[in-house]
Structures are given as C-alpha cells and as structure tokens.
Design a protein around this motif. Structure first.
Motif, PDB file in Angstrom:
ATOM      1  N   GLN A  18      -3.172   7.906  -2.186  1.00  0.00           N
ATOM      2  CA  GLN A  18      -3.087   6.939  -3.277  1.00  0.00           C
ATOM      3  C   GLN A  18      -1.676   6.346  -3.353  1.00  0.00           C
ATOM      4  O   GLN A  18      -0.942   6.553  -4.320  1.00  0.00           O
ATOM      5  CB  GLN A  18      -3.452   7.617  -4.607  1.00  0.00           C
ATOM      6  N   PRO A  19      -1.266   5.613  -2.311  1.00  0.00           N
ATOM      7  CA  PRO A  19       0.102   5.082  -2.308  1.00  0.00           C
ATOM      8  C   PRO A  19       0.378   4.084  -3.420  1.00  0.00           C
ATOM      9  O   PRO A  19       1.500   4.008  -3.922  1.00  0.00           O
ATOM     10  CB  PRO A  19       0.223   4.435  -0.925  1.00  0.00           C
ATOM     11  N   LYS A  20      -0.645   3.306  -3.838  1.00  0.00           N
ATOM     12  CA  LYS A  20      -0.415   2.362  -4.941  1.00  0.00           C
ATOM     13  C   LYS A  20      -0.093   3.113  -6.228  1.00  0.00           C
ATOM     14  O   LYS A  20       0.760   2.677  -7.016  1.00  0.00           O
ATOM     15  CB  LYS A  20      -1.629   1.465  -5.153  1.00  0.00           C
ATOM     16  N   THR A  21      -0.775   4.238  -6.443  1.00  0.00           N
ATOM     17  CA  THR A  21      -0.480   5.048  -7.623  1.00  0.00           C
ATOM     18  C   THR A  21       0.960   5.543  -7.575  1.00  0.00           C
ATOM     19  O   THR A  21       1.657   5.563  -8.603  1.00  0.00           O
ATOM     20  CB  THR A  21      -1.447   6.239  -7.701  1.00  0.00           C
ATOM     21  N   ALA A  22       1.405   5.945  -6.389  1.00  0.00           N
ATOM     22  CA  ALA A  22       2.792   6.407  -6.236  1.00  0.00           C
ATOM     23  C   ALA A  22       3.771   5.283  -6.565  1.00  0.00           C
ATOM     24  O   ALA A  22       4.773   5.499  -7.270  1.00  0.00           O
ATOM     25  CB  ALA A  22       3.016   6.912  -4.815  1.00  0.00           C
TER      26      ALA A  22
END
Length: 203
Positions: free
Chosen positions: A113-117
């Motif tokens: 979940q890179p967007k969440t990061a």
C-alpha cells in the motif's frame, strides 16, 4: 545521542559503548537499554538481546522505546498486524515519534500500500516540526509510491537542512532520483527500509 548516531550507521559496538556510558549514570534508562538490545541484534546475538529485552518489558512495558523495539521485532518476523498494533499504540501517546512513523510506513509497504505510506507521511509533514529525519522518511515513502518529483523535492529539503549529512545522498538513493532512474531509487529506498527496521529513525 551519540549511541543513536552510531546505531543509525550500523556501528553496533560504538552504539553499545555510548549506551552503557549513559547506563552507568542512569541504570534504568529505557532508551539506553533498548539501544543495547538493538546492538546485540545487529551483531546477531539474539540470546543476549532476548535477556535484556525481557528485563525491559518487565520494567517498562508501555514505554515508547520498548513498544518500538517490540514492534520492530514483530515486523522483522513478518508479523505485520502485530507490528502495526504496537506502532499505533506509540503514535496514540507520542504522535511525534519518528520511529513509529517509519515503522508504519514499513507496514504500509509490506501490505503493498505505497499510496497509504505516502499519504501517511504527508499528514505527518503537516503536523510535526520539520526535521531532516522526517523529510528522509517522507522521501522514502514517496519513492516507494513512485512519486518522482515529490521525492526529489523532499530530498532537496533534507539536504538543504543538513548539507554535510551524507546519508541524504547516495545511500538513500538520491543520485538515482536525480538522474530520473526512479525504479533504481525505489529499490534502494525500499531495500534500506527492509534491511534493518530495528535501527531506523530512533528518537
């Protein structure tokens, strides 16, 4: 502070030496004791680390250094949800703690979940005082999310704050970003994050 610096650059022996100097004056200091645990783990001495960790958990079960250390161990063992629960517990009482923030970024990346990061660090940048460490954590998250321009901007800010800090350059992927090799930069950032979560962004 010197113990933390040496731990960040991977010098376990020096980190432990400085931590023990603190412990000579403050035998129960939880941060210094947690650094001794981390140093033992870095030297692949799990038995010594386990013994010290048991004492820490008994004496300071809910202290930030102990919770962060437990979370890092869970993360290293692949127990993502357990790590997140511990890091969330830290941020609930110490929202400014950067080790917990970076740990949660690691959790986001482990969950793909890179967007969440990236969203997580952007929220932190709005709430927390600016620092080189926060900027570097944010740059890593955006690199993992594939945000080239944002990564470059954050790295430039970090370098402007501490020009002599070499960690802001090659070791953290900056040349690759500068040369528009985003995939290489992302690999360097995410590998750095995965390589040693026990010693990153200690406060």
């Amino acid at each position: 502070a010197l113990a933390v610096v040496h731990l960040r650059v991977g010098n376990a022996d020096r980190a432990e030496t400085y931590a023990k100097q603190v412990l000579a004056a403050q035998p129960t200091n939880p941060m210094a004791r947690s650094i001794v645990v981390r140093a033992n783990l870095m030297r692949n001495q799990p038995d010594r680390a386990k013994a010290e960790m048991a004492g820490l958990e008994k004496d300071f079960p809910n202290s930030v250094p102990v919770l962060n250390l437990k979370a890092a161990n869970e993360l290293a063992a692949g127990h993502i949800d357990a790590a997140k629960a511990l890091y969330d517990k830290v941020t609930a009482t110490a929202p400014e703690n950067l080790e917990a923030l970076e740990g949660l970024v690691l959790v986001d990346l482990a969950k793909k979940q890179p967007k969440t990061a990236a969203d997580r660090v952007d929220a932190a940048l709005k709430k927390l005082p600016p620092s080189t460490e926060l900027l570097m954590i944010s740059a890593r998250a955006h690199a993992a999310a594939g945000n080239l321009q944002r990564t470059e901007a954050l790295l430039r800010q970090a370098i402007d704050r501490e020009p002599a800090r070499l960690a802001a350059y090659g070791a953290h992927g900056q040349p690759s970003v500068h040369e528009n090799r985003l995939d290489d930069a992302k690999d360097q950032f995410t590998e750095l994050l995965k390589r040693n979560p026990r010693s990153i962004a200690i406060n």
